[in-house]
Design a protein around this motif. Structure first.
Motif, mmCIF file in Angstrom:
data_model
loop_
_atom_site.group_PDB
_atom_site.id
_atom_site.type_symbol
_atom_site.label_atom_id
_atom_site.label_comp_id
_atom_site.label_asym_id
_atom_site.label_seq_id
_atom_site.Cartn_x
_atom_site.Cartn_y
_atom_site.Cartn_z
ATOM 1 N N UNK A 121 -8.901 11.123 38.409
ATOM 2 C CA UNK A 121 -7.464 11.228 38.576
ATOM 3 C C UNK A 121 -6.864 12.067 37.465
ATOM 4 N N UNK A 122 -5.658 11.741 37.096
ATOM 5 C CA UNK A 122 -4.965 12.466 36.034
ATOM 6 C C UNK A 122 -5.694 12.296 34.711
ATOM 7 N N UNK A 123 -5.579 13.277 33.809
ATOM 8 C CA UNK A 123 -6.224 13.140 32.502
ATOM 9 C C UNK A 123 -5.684 11.906 31.765
ATOM 10 N N UNK A 124 -6.535 11.228 31.011
ATOM 11 C CA UNK A 124 -6.137 10.010 30.288
ATOM 12 C C UNK A 124 -5.379 10.359 28.998
ATOM 13 N N UNK A 125 -4.193 10.916 29.140
ATOM 14 C CA UNK A 125 -3.457 11.454 28.000
ATOM 15 C C UNK A 125 -3.051 10.399 26.973
ATOM 16 N N UNK A 126 -2.596 9.234 27.410
ATOM 17 C CA UNK A 126 -2.168 8.192 26.461
ATOM 18 C C UNK A 126 -3.352 7.731 25.614
ATOM 19 N N UNK A 127 -4.484 7.500 26.254
ATOM 20 C CA UNK A 127 -5.678 7.073 25.522
ATOM 21 C C UNK A 127 -6.152 8.176 24.574
ATOM 22 N N UNK A 128 -6.177 9.416 25.068
ATOM 23 C CA UNK A 128 -6.566 10.557 24.243
ATOM 24 C C UNK A 128 -5.685 10.647 23.004
ATOM 25 N N UNK A 129 -4.380 10.555 23.169
ATOM 26 C CA UNK A 129 -3.465 10.664 22.037
ATOM 27 C C UNK A 129 -3.691 9.543 21.021
ATOM 28 N N UNK A 130 -3.856 8.317 21.497
ATOM 29 C CA UNK A 130 -4.076 7.181 20.597
ATOM 30 C C UNK A 130 -5.338 7.387 19.756
ATOM 31 N N UNK A 131 -6.394 7.880 20.362
ATOM 32 C CA UNK A 131 -7.629 8.111 19.628
ATOM 33 C C UNK A 131 -7.535 9.364 18.756
ATOM 34 N N UNK A 132 -6.880 10.396 19.270
ATOM 35 C CA UNK A 132 -6.728 11.654 18.532
ATOM 36 C C UNK A 132 -6.032 11.408 17.196
ATOM 37 N N UNK A 133 -4.960 10.652 17.220
ATOM 38 C CA UNK A 133 -4.195 10.420 15.987
ATOM 39 C C UNK A 133 -4.948 9.539 14.993
ATOM 40 N N UNK A 134 -5.931 8.801 15.437
ATOM 41 C CA UNK A 134 -6.769 7.993 14.539
ATOM 42 C C UNK A 134 -7.934 8.792 13.966
ATOM 43 N N UNK A 135 -8.452 9.757 14.733
ATOM 44 C CA UNK A 135 -9.694 10.427 14.348
ATOM 45 C C UNK A 135 -9.518 11.825 13.773
ATOM 46 N N UNK A 136 -8.444 12.508 14.114
ATOM 47 C CA UNK A 136 -8.262 13.901 13.695
ATOM 48 C C UNK A 136 -7.143 13.982 12.659
ATOM 49 N N UNK A 137 -7.440 14.605 11.533
ATOM 50 C CA UNK A 137 -6.471 14.710 10.443
ATOM 51 C C UNK A 137 -5.519 15.882 10.667
ATOM 52 N N UNK A 138 -4.811 15.841 11.799
ATOM 53 C CA UNK A 138 -3.815 16.845 12.158
ATOM 54 C C UNK A 138 -2.602 16.088 12.686
ATOM 55 N N UNK A 139 -1.421 16.501 12.253
ATOM 56 C CA UNK A 139 -0.190 15.855 12.759
ATOM 57 C C UNK A 139 0.007 16.226 14.222
ATOM 58 N N UNK A 140 0.380 15.236 15.014
ATOM 59 C CA UNK A 140 0.627 15.470 16.441
ATOM 60 C C UNK A 140 1.691 14.499 16.919
ATOM 61 N N UNK A 141 2.394 14.908 17.954
ATOM 62 C CA UNK A 141 3.414 14.051 18.570
ATOM 63 C C UNK A 141 2.955 13.663 19.963
#
Length: 192
Positions: A121-141
């Motif tokens: 289905x649609x990309x899992x954007x909410x899950x991706x963002x939650x993990x991205x902000x924990x694992x990648x040292x880059x600011x994101x909104x």
């Protein structure tokens, strides 16, 4: 299409309902069977033994990062896998899910992580963002999620994993690789 696959180790046999494998090892494994058999398979897997899935696919535990290992006999390193278990009332069997920490929202900083989605289905954007902000040292909104997902796929920072019964992607946590993606989006005013 088969809804399950046999999994075995030295005579122990159960059924796998979903799995995700990366070149570094197993990300997630969902097993159904008798309690004693599942306990044996679980112990073999966590002891770095090789399970055989569908009589052809080798399922192995991911190797720990050598830098993360504790070099002492006094403490045993904690497992990077989480285990969930439930009794199936109708059959008396057990359902066991073994999932790597980097596929959960408790993923560690600066380590590749895995985004898992139960159905197509649609990309899992909410899950991706939650993990991205924990694992990648880059600011994101939060509202950058779709842009980061699309650009990450295009730049091969996000790659699909081998999976059955589920979808999964490996995401690099390299901040130096993600910084130009963010900079390009801000410069081109695609993200703000």
């Amino acid at each position: 299409m088969t809804a399950y696959w046999p999994v075995s180790f030295k005579g122990l046999r159960a059924f796998c309902t979903t799995y995700t494998i990366d070149e570094t090892g197993t990300v997630m494994l969902s097993l159904v069977g008798a309690v004693t058999v599942l306990n044996g398979l679980w112990a073999a897997f966590l002891s770095h033994e090789t399970l055989v899935l569908n009589e052809q696919i080798e399922v192995r535990r991911m190797q720990r990062d050598e830098r993360a290992l504790l070099k002492t006999l006094a403490h045993k390193a904690a497992s990077e896998y989480r285990t969930l278990s439930a009794r199936l009332r109708e059959t008396g069997k057990r359902h066991l899910v073994i999932v790597h920490q980097q596929a959960t929202q408790d993923c560690e900083m600066d380590r590749a992580f895995f985004v898992v989605q139960a159905a197509e289905g649609l990309p899992p954007l909410a899950r991706f963002y939650a993990q991205f902000t924990r694992a990648v040292a880059v600011c994101a909104r939060t509202d950058w999620s779709e842009y980061l997902w699309q650009r990450g796929l295009a730049a091969q920072l996000i790659a699909p994993c081998e999976a059955a019964g589920i979808q999964a992607w490996r995401v690099t946590a390299d901040a130096e690789a993600w910084a130009p993606v963010v900079r390009e989006g801000i410069t081109s005013r695609v993200i703000r």
